[in-house]
Scaffold this motif. Structure first.
Motif, short mmCIF file in Angstrom:
data_model
loop_
_atom_site.label_atom_id
_atom_site.label_comp_id
_atom_site.label_asym_id
_atom_site.label_seq_id
_atom_site.Cartn_x
_atom_site.Cartn_y
_atom_site.Cartn_z
N VAL A 37 45.53 37.08 46.53
CA VAL A 37 44.25 36.36 46.52
C VAL A 37 44.44 35.05 45.77
O VAL A 37 45.25 34.96 44.84
CB VAL A 37 43.10 37.17 45.88
CG1 VAL A 37 42.69 38.32 46.75
CG2 VAL A 37 43.44 37.63 44.49
N GLU A 38 43.70 34.08 46.17
CA GLU A 38 43.85 32.78 45.53
C GLU A 38 42.47 32.31 45.08
O GLU A 38 41.47 32.58 45.75
CB GLU A 38 44.42 31.79 46.54
CG GLU A 38 45.24 30.73 45.89
CD GLU A 38 45.78 29.78 46.95
OE1 GLU A 38 45.84 28.59 46.65
OE2 GLU A 38 46.12 30.23 48.06
N ILE A 45 52.47 30.72 43.59
CA ILE A 45 51.59 29.80 44.32
C ILE A 45 51.34 28.59 43.42
O ILE A 45 50.90 28.76 42.27
CB ILE A 45 50.26 30.48 44.69
CG1 ILE A 45 50.55 31.64 45.65
CG2 ILE A 45 49.28 29.49 45.30
CD1 ILE A 45 49.33 32.39 46.10
N LYS A 64 41.16 36.04 50.00
CA LYS A 64 42.34 36.77 50.44
C LYS A 64 43.25 35.83 51.21
O LYS A 64 42.81 35.12 52.10
CB LYS A 64 41.90 37.93 51.32
CG LYS A 64 43.00 38.89 51.65
CD LYS A 64 42.46 40.12 52.36
CE LYS A 64 43.62 40.84 52.99
NZ LYS A 64 43.21 41.98 53.79
N LYS A 65 44.52 35.81 50.80
CA LYS A 65 45.42 34.82 51.40
C LYS A 65 46.48 35.42 52.32
O LYS A 65 47.42 34.75 52.67
CB LYS A 65 46.12 34.05 50.26
CG LYS A 65 45.31 32.92 49.74
CD LYS A 65 45.30 31.80 50.76
CE LYS A 65 44.41 30.66 50.31
NZ LYS A 65 44.13 29.72 51.36
N VAL A 77 39.91 29.63 44.84
CA VAL A 77 39.61 28.31 45.43
C VAL A 77 38.25 27.84 44.93
O VAL A 77 37.38 28.64 44.61
CB VAL A 77 39.59 28.37 46.98
CG1 VAL A 77 40.98 28.54 47.55
CG2 VAL A 77 38.66 29.45 47.46
N TYR A 136 47.91 42.53 49.00
CA TYR A 136 47.65 41.17 49.50
C TYR A 136 47.50 40.19 48.33
O TYR A 136 47.26 40.61 47.19
CB TYR A 136 46.41 41.14 50.41
CG TYR A 136 45.18 41.77 49.80
CD1 TYR A 136 44.92 43.13 49.97
CD2 TYR A 136 44.27 41.02 49.05
CE1 TYR A 136 43.80 43.72 49.41
CE2 TYR A 136 43.14 41.59 48.51
CZ TYR A 136 42.91 42.94 48.68
OH TYR A 136 41.81 43.54 48.12
#
Ligand SMILES: Nc1ncnc2c1ncn2[C@@H]1O[C@H](COP(=O)(O)OP(=O)(O)OP(=O)(O)O)[C@@H](O)[C@H]1O
Ligand SMILES: [Mg+2]
Length: 770
Positions: A495-496, A468, A527-528, A498, A493
């Protein structure tokens, strides 16, 4: 839908069902409360449970035992080859990496995997439960040893699916016992826990578990085993003893003969049981081999002397369980014993001496596991309401995950679930990755799992991982020990991080600073999106399970057809014998036309001869057709005989009805005064007609031969009776006219009652578990 618990025992299994009034143990087709854990094969069909037991000796090469010991194992497994083989009488083979048996089924050499064989046995469990409860059975809890590993548990689940069972929980057997104990105790402490040690010595295995109870909750503190200690070891010891004795006494080598070994094993088990209640016991086996009868005896003291070493093995697991629980003997409040082998007095004494206190047996030692499992099933099932009781169970073996290193991360493994981790339980693992990666799960202490079982648990491939913004993505992986004690990777999953603006809360008493910002920037993980996870475990492929389910259903249908065919054959045979003797001078003799009699008897004789000749192996429909053919002549004969009995009864009942209605219709009693005369007369007329009708018919019947078609049937007479009763009853029951009512002054209208709040109907049933 029934709610059942199954104690899957190595020698015998027990089924319990949850009912509103509590838990009941279910009896099988021969009224036994336990069913032999055996599956056997014959030239036409399978034999499951009791029927397999009856031919255990005569058909030993096609009879599979020790299912619990070999389910989920492989052919190469050391324990299978070195230990279990001694107790099995069928040849073992490998089928695509799975352990299987080779035997003769329907006249052909066939192989079945142990998972399939176990599914067959579960089919029988299902059938017993369905038959007893008169309801379909699908939801169940199956009790298994707590020492079962992932591969064994998955094999049991696969077998259940093949058998069409929906397992709500694979329950550790000792925990099922604890649940049955705790939920019925009304005096559990609120604070200081009551520590109970459960000791189960069964046929093949020995489990000790220490459980602490407080009101509404049980917590498993520790568990220890001797997986190779049970009744069969005592039997084996006796077999060795007597085999040696018979070699010198009779000059026979029992161990060289499969059938003789099974006979001796059965004789020794019996002797062992007798010794539990008597000072000495005989051993007599007729025609053990080479047409020789053998006999011997043993005193209990001698048995205990021989078993000394075995009995001393009972202590180590007790010690280990105490150590792992961090408790001393004095801190154990009660010792509960279950399992058939705890009936051996010397064993009981040794356990008692270890704890220095009396043993309790408040539970039914043969049924406690099944009862606890049924209770768990009721707790999990929406159709029951059971008193709240929380179960804190634990895993036995630590599981670690391994993965390939990355340049940034040297760590390549982690123990994700420790020994004694709660079941069920979820852990989230975090990885920084730019590409898809694999997680490999295995038992972290391979020496603690049964020797011969591969410590590998599964491979979980996390797909579609991408960087990412040019950096490794933060991937979260959810690993779970589920309710069955099986490891799964439920999901993964990304996660990012932000940056988000967040309102700054005003602090009380802070001096006002008009330039201070009202919001601040914070970093948050978001969660992305989910990542696909591909799991490779020891569970069978879905397509294979479906295929095996189909096969199982075919075998069920085939077994049913054999039973139905046998029933059709028996029905024909019975008809021939019964009808022939009754027509030939018996109760039907006057009801068959003399002109037909000889031919009919000949037909019956021919059918009998056919049955013992070419008709011996006919199909169900051929037997049914043959019977129908004979019934063309025989049916009316039997019918005329039955009519001769039923007619007078029906005529008597008709006359009684005529007399009663006539007397009511002509009565001068006050209660009939309001009925118009014309209507009363119509009853009299109807009854008179019926009277004439029956008299005429009976007169005609009296002039007829018994073998002629009757002038009147009992059904016609009953119809006539119904006719007059339905005609007269409404007239005779006509209500009297009401006296004239004087109208009351008008009342003020009362308001309509408000609709009461809706009462909720709870369909779940309260269960009485005390
Ligand atoms: N009166 C008795 N005296 C001694 N042993 C007995 C007695 N009654 C039963 N047993 C033994 O108990 C064992 C069966 O116990 P149980 O039904 O608890 O075993 P299981 O549940 O089938 O086996 P496992 O728990 O190992 O899977 C057999 O070995 C049997 O010989
Ligand atoms: Mg048992």
């Amino acid at each position: 839908m029934s709610v059942v618990g199954i104690d899957f025992g190595n020698l015998q299994s027990v089924i319990a069902v949850a009912r509103n009034r509590g838990i009941d143990v279910i009896c099988n087709e021969v009224s036994n409360r336990f069913t032999p854990t055996l599956v056997s094969f014959g030239p036409k069909q399978r034999y499951l449970g009791e029927t397999a037991k009856t031919q255990e000796i005569s058909n030993f090469k096609n009879t599979v035992s020790s299912l619990k010991r070999i389910v989920g194992r492989t052919f190469a497994d050391k324990e299978v080859q070195e230990i279990e083989k001694q107790y099995l009488t069928v040849p073992l083979v490998d089928v695509n990496g799975q352990l299987a048996v080779k035997l003769n089924y329907k006249g052909e050499e066939t192989t079945f995997t142990i998972t399939q064989i176990f599914a067959m046995y579960l089919t029988k469990m299902k059938e017993i439960a369905t038959h007893e409860t008169n309801m379909p059975v699908s939801d169940c809890v199956i009790a298994i040893p707590a020492w079962f590993t992932d591969v064994q548990r998955r094999a049991v689940l696969d077998a259940s699916e093949i058998a069409g069972l929906n397992v709500l929980r694979l329950m550790n057997d000792s925990t099922a016992v604890a649940l049955g104990y705790g939920i019925t105790k009304t005096d559990l402490p609120e604070d200081k826990p009551r520590n109970v040690c459960f000791v189960d010595v069964g046929h093949s295995s020995y489990t000790v578990s220490i459980v602490s109870f407080v009101k509404g909750q049980l917590t498993v503190k520790s568990r220890a085993f001797d997986r190779h200690f049970g009744g069969r070891d005592f039997d084996r010891m006796l077999v060795d003893h007597f085999a040696a004795q018979f070699k010198t006494k009779y000059g026979i080598d029992v161990k060289s003969n499969g059938k003789a070994m099974i006979r001796l094993m059965a004789g020794c088990e019996k002797l062992k049981k007798v010794l539990s209640a008597n000072a000495e016991a005989p051993l007599n086996i007729e025609s053990i081999m080479e047409d020789r009868d053998v006999s011997s005896m043993m005193k209990r003291a001698e048995f205990e002397e021989l078993a000394q070493e075995l009995i001393s093995r009972v202590e180590a697991p007790l010690q280990k369980a105490l150590e792992d629980a961090g408790l001393t003997v004095d801190e154990i409040d009660a010792v509960e014993i279950v399992g058939g082998s705890t009936r051996i007095p010397a064993l009981k004494e040794r356990i008692q001496a270890f704890f220095g206190k009396d043993l309790s047996s408040t539970l039914n030692q043969d049924e406690a596991i099944a009862r606890g499992s049924a209770l768990q099933c009721a707790i999990l099932s929406p159709s029951f309401k059971v008193r709240d009781f929380s179960i804190q169970d634990i895993t036995n073996y630590p599981i670690k995950m391994t993965w390939q290193p990355t340049p940034e991360e040297e760590e390549t493994e982690l123990v994700v679930f420790n020994k004694n981790n709660t079941i069920p339980s979820t852990k989230i693992l975090t990885f920084y990755r730019s590409e898809p990666f694999d997680l490999e799960a295995q038992y972290a202490e391979p020496e603690s799992i049964p020797a011969g079982i591969n410590p590998w648990v599964g491979r979980f491939s996390i797909k579609k991982v991408e960087p990412i913004n040019g950096e490794a993505a933060c991937v979260k992986v959810k690993a779970r020990i589920n309710i069955h004690g099986v490891l799964t990777v439920e999901s993964a999953y990304v996660v990012e991080e932000v940056v988000k603006e967040e309102l700054v809360e005003e602090k009380e008493g802070a001096t006002e600073d008009l330039d201070a910002p009202l919001t601040r920037k914070v970093k948050k993980l978001v969660k992305k999106g989910d990542l696909p996870v591909v799991s490779a475990t020891s569970s069978l492929d879905r397509s294979l399970i479906n295929e095996l389910r189909e096969k199982e259903m075919e075998m069920i249908a085939s077994d049913k057809l054999v039973v139905d065919t046998e029933m059709a054959k028996n029905a024909l045979e019975e008809y021939i014998y019964d009808t022939r003797s009754k027509v030939n001078g018996g109760i039907y003799k006057d009801y068959i036309n003399p002109a037909d009699k000889e031919k009919f008897i000949n037909d019956l004789n021919d059918a009998e001869n056919w049955l013992y000749d070419e008709g011996d192996e006919a199909t169900k429909s051929v037997y049914a057709a043959k019977l129908a053919e004979l019934q063309v002549v025989g049916g009316p004969v039997i019918q005329r005989y039955r009519e001769s009995d039923a007619r007078p009864t029906a005529a008597r009942e008709l006359r009684e009805a005529i007399n009663q209605l006539m007397s009511q219709a002509t009565s001068s009693e006050e209660k009939y005064a309001h009925i118009p005369e014309a209507e009363k007369n119509s009853i009299v007329e109807k009854c008179s007609k019926a009277q004439t009708w029956i008299e005429n018919k009976e007169e005609r019947q009296s002039m007829m031969k018994k073998y002629e078609v009757p002038a009147i049937t009992s059904a016609e007479i009953r119809k006539m009776r119904d006719d007059i009763v339905y005609f007269a009853t409404p007239i005779l029951n006509k209500p009297k006219p009401k006296p004239v009512v004087v109208e009351a002054p008008e009342q003020p209208a009362t308001p309509e009652p408000k609709a009461s709040p809706e009462t909720k109907h709870d369909d779940s049933k309260d269960m009485d578990i005390d």
